[in-house]
Design a protein around this motif. Structure first.
Motif, PDB file in Angstrom:
ATOM      1  N   PHE A  14      24.614  31.953  56.171  1.00 31.03           N
ATOM      2  CA  PHE A  14      24.841  30.642  56.145  1.00 31.03           C
ATOM      3  C   PHE A  14      24.911  30.351  54.596  1.00 31.03           C
ATOM      4  CE2 PHE A  14      23.434  26.206  54.706  1.00 31.03           C
ATOM      5  CZ  PHE A  14      24.297  25.586  55.472  1.00 31.03           C
ATOM      6  N   ASP A  15      23.972  30.777  53.645  1.00 32.20           N
ATOM      7  CA  ASP A  15      24.204  30.785  52.134  1.00 32.20           C
ATOM      8  C   ASP A  15      25.808  30.867  51.614  1.00 32.20           C
ATOM      9  OD1 ASP A  15      21.587  29.608  52.182  1.00 32.20           O
ATOM     10  OD2 ASP A  15      20.818  31.296  51.021  1.00 32.20           O
ATOM     11  N   ALA A  16      25.990  32.065  51.994  1.00 34.07           N
ATOM     12  CA  ALA A  16      27.376  32.600  51.595  1.00 34.07           C
ATOM     13  C   ALA A  16      28.453  31.774  52.270  1.00 34.07           C
ATOM     14  CB  ALA A  16      27.669  34.095  52.084  1.00 34.07           C
ATOM     15  N   ALA A  17      28.321  31.209  53.440  1.00 34.63           N
ATOM     16  CA  ALA A  17      29.521  30.512  54.028  1.00 34.63           C
ATOM     17  C   ALA A  17      29.387  29.143  53.495  1.00 34.63           C
ATOM     18  CB  ALA A  17      29.308  30.251  55.658  1.00 34.63           C
ATOM     19  N   PRO A  54      35.122  14.218  34.786  1.00 31.68           N
ATOM     20  CA  PRO A  54      34.254  15.199  34.147  1.00 31.68           C
ATOM     21  C   PRO A  54      32.823  15.470  35.219  1.00 31.68           C
ATOM     22  CG  PRO A  54      34.840  13.728  32.772  1.00 31.68           C
ATOM     23  CD  PRO A  54      35.361  13.220  34.129  1.00 31.68           C
ATOM     24  N   GLN A  55      32.609  14.699  35.746  1.00 33.95           N
ATOM     25  CA  GLN A  55      31.204  14.996  36.868  1.00 33.95           C
ATOM     26  C   GLN A  55      31.856  15.890  37.880  1.00 33.95           C
ATOM     27  OE1 GLN A  55      30.370  10.862  37.560  1.00 33.95           O
ATOM     28  NE2 GLN A  55      28.539  10.956  36.232  1.00 33.95           N
ATOM     29  N   LEU A  56      32.845  15.644  38.399  1.00 31.97           N
ATOM     30  CA  LEU A  56      33.214  16.536  39.501  1.00 31.97           C
ATOM     31  C   LEU A  56      33.634  18.042  39.035  1.00 31.97           C
ATOM     32  CD1 LEU A  56      35.762  13.881  41.235  1.00 31.97           C
ATOM     33  CD2 LEU A  56      33.767  14.567  41.955  1.00 31.97           C
ATOM     34  N   HIS A  57      34.268  17.969  37.711  1.00 29.83           N
ATOM     35  CA  HIS A  57      34.283  19.236  37.152  1.00 29.83           C
ATOM     36  C   HIS A  57      33.245  20.305  37.143  1.00 29.83           C
ATOM     37  CE1 HIS A  57      36.350  22.367  35.135  1.00 29.83           C
ATOM     38  NE2 HIS A  57      35.679  22.248  33.964  1.00 29.83           N
ATOM     39  N   MET A  58      32.158  19.309  36.783  1.00 31.29           N
ATOM     40  CA  MET A  58      30.917  20.034  36.356  1.00 31.29           C
ATOM     41  C   MET A  58      30.262  20.270  37.573  1.00 31.29           C
ATOM     42  SD  MET A  58      30.510  20.651  33.452  1.00 31.29           S
ATOM     43  CE  MET A  58      28.673  21.638  33.628  1.00 31.29           C
ATOM     44  N   MET A  59      30.366  19.664  38.746  1.00 33.18           N
ATOM     45  CA  MET A  59      29.950  20.019  40.001  1.00 33.18           C
ATOM     46  C   MET A  59      30.653  21.476  40.427  1.00 33.18           C
ATOM     47  SD  MET A  59      29.962  17.940  43.748  1.00 33.18           S
ATOM     48  CE  MET A  59      31.754  17.806  43.540  1.00 33.18           C
ATOM     49  N   GLY A  60      31.853  21.553  40.117  1.00 30.25           N
ATOM     50  CA  GLY A  60      32.564  22.866  40.384  1.00 30.25           C
ATOM     51  C   GLY A  60      31.953  23.928  39.550  1.00 30.25           C
ATOM     52  N   VAL A  61      31.949  23.795  38.417  1.00 35.43           N
ATOM     53  CA  VAL A  61      31.259  24.782  37.634  1.00 35.43           C
ATOM     54  C   VAL A  61      29.958  25.197  38.107  1.00 35.43           C
ATOM     55  CG1 VAL A  61      30.408  25.137  35.067  1.00 35.43           C
ATOM     56  CG2 VAL A  61      32.869  24.026  35.347  1.00 35.43           C
ATOM     57  N   ARG A  62      29.007  24.200  38.428  1.00 28.81           N
ATOM     58  CA  ARG A  62      27.617  24.509  38.881  1.00 28.81           C
ATOM     59  C   ARG A  62      27.884  25.263  40.068  1.00 28.81           C
ATOM     60  NH1 ARG A  62      26.776  18.899  37.096  1.00 28.81           N
ATOM     61  NH2 ARG A  62      25.549  19.349  35.043  1.00 28.81           N
ATOM     62  N   ALA A  63      28.837  24.947  41.007  1.00 24.69           N
ATOM     63  CA  ALA A  63      29.052  25.606  42.207  1.00 24.69           C
ATOM     64  C   ALA A  63      29.669  27.252  42.248  1.00 24.69           C
ATOM     65  CB  ALA A  63      29.785  24.757  43.203  1.00 24.69           C
ATOM     66  N   ALA A  64      30.306  27.197  41.132  1.00 24.90           N
ATOM     67  CA  ALA A  64      30.656  28.612  40.717  1.00 24.90           C
ATOM     68  C   ALA A  64      29.582  29.420  40.230  1.00 24.90           C
ATOM     69  CB  ALA A  64      31.951  28.488  39.676  1.00 24.90           C
ATOM     70  N   ALA A  65      28.792  28.820  39.458  1.00 25.53           N
ATOM     71  CA  ALA A  65      27.590  29.467  38.893  1.00 25.53           C
ATOM     72  C   ALA A  65      26.348  30.066  40.087  1.00 25.53           C
ATOM     73  CB  ALA A  65      26.733  28.664  37.917  1.00 25.53           C
ATOM     74  N   GLN A  66      26.292  29.052  40.931  1.00 28.78           N
ATOM     75  CA  GLN A  66      25.587  29.761  41.934  1.00 28.78           C
ATOM     76  C   GLN A  66      26.351  30.620  42.700  1.00 28.78           C
ATOM     77  OE1 GLN A  66      22.424  28.455  43.049  1.00 28.78           O
ATOM     78  NE2 GLN A  66      22.549  27.672  40.658  1.00 28.78           N
ATOM     79  N   ALA A  67      27.520  30.534  43.295  1.00 30.70           N
ATOM     80  CA  ALA A  67      28.081  31.522  44.136  1.00 30.70           C
ATOM     81  C   ALA A  67      28.227  32.847  43.365  1.00 30.70           C
ATOM     82  CB  ALA A  67      29.701  30.966  44.286  1.00 30.70           C
ATOM     83  N   SER A  68      28.074  32.795  42.042  1.00 31.40           N
ATOM     84  CA  SER A  68      27.936  34.244  41.267  1.00 31.40           C
ATOM     85  C   SER A  68      26.991  34.265  40.259  1.00 31.40           C
ATOM     86  CB  SER A  68      29.513  34.483  40.361  1.00 31.40           C
ATOM     87  OG  SER A  68      30.540  34.314  41.508  1.00 31.40           O
ATOM     88  N   PRO A  69      25.587  34.222  40.874  1.00 24.62           N
ATOM     89  CA  PRO A  69      24.507  34.277  39.917  1.00 24.62           C
ATOM     90  C   PRO A  69      24.873  35.307  38.964  1.00 24.62           C
ATOM     91  CG  PRO A  69      23.964  34.804  42.317  1.00 24.62           C
ATOM     92  CD  PRO A  69      25.275  34.522  42.190  1.00 24.62           C
ATOM     93  N   GLY A  70      24.262  35.033  37.670  1.00 27.17           N
ATOM     94  CA  GLY A  70      24.349  36.169  36.656  1.00 27.17           C
ATOM     95  C   GLY A  70      25.747  36.003  35.537  1.00 27.17           C
ATOM     96  N   THR A  71      26.777  35.137  36.036  1.00 27.78           N
ATOM     97  CA  THR A  71      27.853  35.338  35.399  1.00 27.78           C
ATOM     98  C   THR A  71      27.603  34.262  34.410  1.00 27.78           C
ATOM     99  OG1 THR A  71      29.089  33.714  36.862  1.00 27.78           O
ATOM    100  CG2 THR A  71      29.334  36.244  37.209  1.00 27.78           C
ATOM    101  N   ILE A  72      27.117  33.081  34.292  1.00 22.23           N
ATOM    102  CA  ILE A  72      26.829  32.188  33.291  1.00 22.23           C
ATOM    103  C   ILE A  72      25.477  32.326  32.923  1.00 22.23           C
ATOM    104  CG2 ILE A  72      26.973  29.950  32.811  1.00 22.23           C
ATOM    105  CD1 ILE A  72      29.092  29.433  35.000  1.00 22.23           C
ATOM    106  N   THR A  73      25.242  32.662  31.707  1.00 19.41           N
ATOM    107  CA  THR A  73      23.812  32.787  31.290  1.00 19.41           C
ATOM    108  C   THR A  73      23.678  31.703  30.032  1.00 19.41           C
ATOM    109  OG1 THR A  73      24.488  34.446  29.531  1.00 19.41           O
ATOM    110  CG2 THR A  73      24.015  35.265  31.549  1.00 19.41           C
ATOM    111  N   ASN A  74      22.160  31.749  29.884  1.00 18.14           N
ATOM    112  CA  ASN A  74      21.651  31.038  28.655  1.00 18.14           C
ATOM    113  C   ASN A  74      21.683  31.462  27.395  1.00 18.14           C
ATOM    114  OD1 ASN A  74      19.771  32.502  29.157  1.00 18.14           O
ATOM    115  ND2 ASN A  74      18.058  30.825  29.379  1.00 18.14           N
ATOM    116  N   GLY A  75      22.313  32.623  27.279  1.00 18.37           N
ATOM    117  CA  GLY A  75      22.147  33.489  26.201  1.00 18.37           C
ATOM    118  C   GLY A  75      21.143  34.106  25.778  1.00 18.37           C
TER     119      GLY A  75
END
Length: 77
Positions: A14-17, A54-75
């Motif tokens: 389910f999570d991946a789907a 801008p809010q919709l775009h950030m939703m996509g950015v956040r979804a991408a971060a969740q789909a590929s954990p570790g690719t976006i970091t806090n430095g």
């Protein structure tokens, strides 16, 4: 179609789907808003699209971060 696929997914899948559906949906919304902001007629609807993009775009950015954990970091690595 995506909703039916989610309903039919095995609990372990389910999570991946869900994330796949989320990525597809947010990408489509992003394209729709960008196209309307660029080419849509001036008026209330375009003003709304410009203000909310801008809010919709950030939703996509956040979804991408969740789909590929570790690719976006806090430095802090």
């Amino acid at each position: 179609e995506k909703l039916e696929a989610l309903k039919a997914s095995a609990p372990g899948d389910f999570d991946a789907a869900y994330m796949s559906a989320q990525m597809t949906t947010t990408a489509a919304i992003d394209r729709l808003y960008k196209a309307f902001i660029k080419d849509g007629p001036a008026g209330h609807v375009r003003t709304y699209a410009e203000a909310n993009y801008p809010q919709l775009h950030m939703m996509g950015v956040r979804a991408a971060a969740q789909a590929s954990p570790g690719t976006i970091t806090n430095g802090a690595e």
